[in-house]
Design an enzyme around this catalytic site. Structure first.
Site, PDB file in Angstrom:
ATOM      1  CG  ASP A 148      57.577  47.084   0.777  1.00  0.00           C
ATOM      2  OD1 ASP A 148      56.788  46.292   0.341  1.00  0.00           O
ATOM      3  OD2 ASP A 148      57.441  47.957   1.387  1.00  0.00           O
ATOM      4  CG  PHE A 199      51.684  49.231 -11.594  1.00  0.00           C
ATOM      5  CD1 PHE A 199      52.803  49.261 -12.082  1.00  0.00           C
ATOM      6  CD2 PHE A 199      51.645  49.021 -10.129  1.00  0.00           C
ATOM      7  CE1 PHE A 199      53.904  49.028 -11.579  1.00  0.00           C
ATOM      8  CE2 PHE A 199      52.666  48.971  -9.416  1.00  0.00           C
ATOM      9  CZ  PHE A 199      53.983  49.197 -10.078  1.00  0.00           C
ATOM     10  CE1 TYR A 230      48.134  56.327  -4.438  1.00  0.00           C
ATOM     11  CE2 TYR A 230      49.593  54.314  -4.662  1.00  0.00           C
ATOM     12  CZ  TYR A 230      48.797  55.317  -3.849  1.00  0.00           C
ATOM     13  OH  TYR A 230      48.220  54.681  -2.671  1.00  0.00           O
ATOM     14  NE  ARG A 239      58.890  47.844  -9.049  1.00  0.00           N
ATOM     15  CZ  ARG A 239      57.776  48.789  -9.086  1.00  0.00           C
ATOM     16  NH1 ARG A 239      57.409  49.504  -9.981  1.00  0.00           N
ATOM     17  NH2 ARG A 239      57.278  49.190  -7.847  1.00  0.00           N
TER      18      ARG A 239
HETATM   19  P1  IMP Z   1      53.952  46.651  -2.305  1.00  0.00           P
HETATM   20  O1  IMP Z   1      55.615  47.021  -2.666  1.00  0.00           O
HETATM   21  O2  IMP Z   1      53.385  45.493  -2.398  1.00  0.00           O
HETATM   22  O3  IMP Z   1      53.684  47.287  -0.725  1.00  0.00           O
HETATM   23  O4  IMP Z   1      53.010  47.669  -3.129  1.00  0.00           O
HETATM   24  C1  IMP Z   1      53.575  49.025  -3.676  1.00  0.00           C
HETATM   25  C2  IMP Z   1      52.255  49.772  -4.034  1.00  0.00           C
HETATM   26  O5  IMP Z   1      53.267  51.056  -4.263  1.00  0.00           O
HETATM   27  C3  IMP Z   1      51.702  49.321  -5.426  1.00  0.00           C
HETATM   28  O6  IMP Z   1      50.668  48.649  -5.069  1.00  0.00           O
HETATM   29  C4  IMP Z   1      51.367  50.760  -5.878  1.00  0.00           C
HETATM   30  O7  IMP Z   1      50.320  51.250  -5.347  1.00  0.00           O
HETATM   31  C5  IMP Z   1      52.549  51.620  -5.506  1.00  0.00           C
HETATM   32  N1  IMP Z   1      53.818  51.786  -6.232  1.00  0.00           N
HETATM   33  C6  IMP Z   1      54.962  51.111  -6.012  1.00  0.00           C
HETATM   34  N2  IMP Z   1      55.696  51.375  -7.289  1.00  0.00           N
HETATM   35  C7  IMP Z   1      54.811  51.802  -8.182  1.00  0.00           C
HETATM   36  C8  IMP Z   1      54.792  52.226  -9.634  1.00  0.00           C
HETATM   37  O8  IMP Z   1      55.817  52.178 -10.136  1.00  0.00           O
HETATM   38  N3  IMP Z   1      53.937  52.955 -10.127  1.00  0.00           N
HETATM   39  C9  IMP Z   1      52.646  53.023  -9.442  1.00  0.00           C
HETATM   40  N4  IMP Z   1      52.613  52.777  -8.257  1.00  0.00           N
HETATM   41  C10 IMP Z   1      53.516  52.093  -7.631  1.00  0.00           C
END
Ligand code: IMP
Length: 192
Positions: free
Chosen positions: A67, A146, A148, A175
């Site tokens: 997450d 992807f 931001y 990550r």
């Molecule tokens: P979730 O973990 O499914 O709630 O989604 C994470 C969200 O955070 C993604 O859909 C992106 O909008 C943003 N996000 C998380 N990590 C990244 C990244 O490495 N690059 C760009 N956006 C990120």
């Protein structure tokens, strides 16, 4: 060694795969899970646990979930856990445009990405975290990555994550850091 990745986010999966060696990564499709996974909580830890637990309960296999999100200091940490649907829709372009709009006129453009991985391994729960500091650009730059990435420049660089090659992003990203901690842990476990 098999491990299920509890995500449908293609961007995340593309980045995580090359970081995991010697472990058979199974997708949600591989285990027959075809629904959206709920992430209703207000912390990365709780949402990561909710996603990993849902899939572990479904297939009984070792599972991990990431997450993550972007936290902007001038916005008191927003969008944070709501990054994936900040504009009210799950559309990356709309989300980053809302962020640029909200930051208009702000001198402080510092931000950080945060990732929390929840791993359920042999029925025990473990967490691994990574943070990547940087700043938000005024306009989009680049077409890779992807979310931001076209508006985030990591500290020490002049290009956005959407301009930098994936191996560079993985070497410094939130990550990348969290996944490497998990891999180190799994390597230790397999030696014992
Ligand atoms: P979730 O973990 O499914 O709630 O989604 C994470 C969200 O955070 C993604 O859909 C992106 O909008 C943003 N996000 C998380 N990590 C990244 C990244 O490495 N690059 C760009 N956006 C990120």
């Amino acid at each position: 060694m098999e491990l299920v990745i509890a995500s449908n986010n293609k961007g995340k999966i593309r980045e995580i795969k090359p970081l995991i060696d010697g472990i058979e990564l199974l997708s949600l499709q591989d285990v027959g899970f075809n629904e959206e996974i709920e992430e209703p909580f207000h912390t990365f830890e709780q949402n990561a646990l909710a996603k990993a637990s849902a899939i572990h309960a479904f297939c009984q296999k070792n599972t991990f979930a990431d997450d993550s999100g972007i936290c902007v200091n001038a916005l008191n940490g927003l969008p944070g856990v709501d990054s994936a649907h900040y504009s009210g829709s799950r559309d990356d372009e709309q989300n980053l445009q809302k962020l640029l709009h909200d930051l208009q006129g702000s001198e402080d453009r510092t931000a950080y990405y945060k990732a929390v991985i929840c791993l359920i391994w042999a029925d025990e729960v473990y967490y691994f975290e990574g943070i990547c500091n940087g700043r938000i650009t005024e306009v989009k730059q680049g077409s890779g990555g992807f979310g931001y990435d076209p508006i985030f420049i990591p500290d020490g660089y002049e290009q956005t994550f959407a301009e930098l090659p994936m191996d560079i992003k993985n070497s410094i990203s939130h990550r990348g850091k969290a996944v490497r901690k998990m891999v180190e842990f799994l390597n230790t476990m397999s030696q014992n």
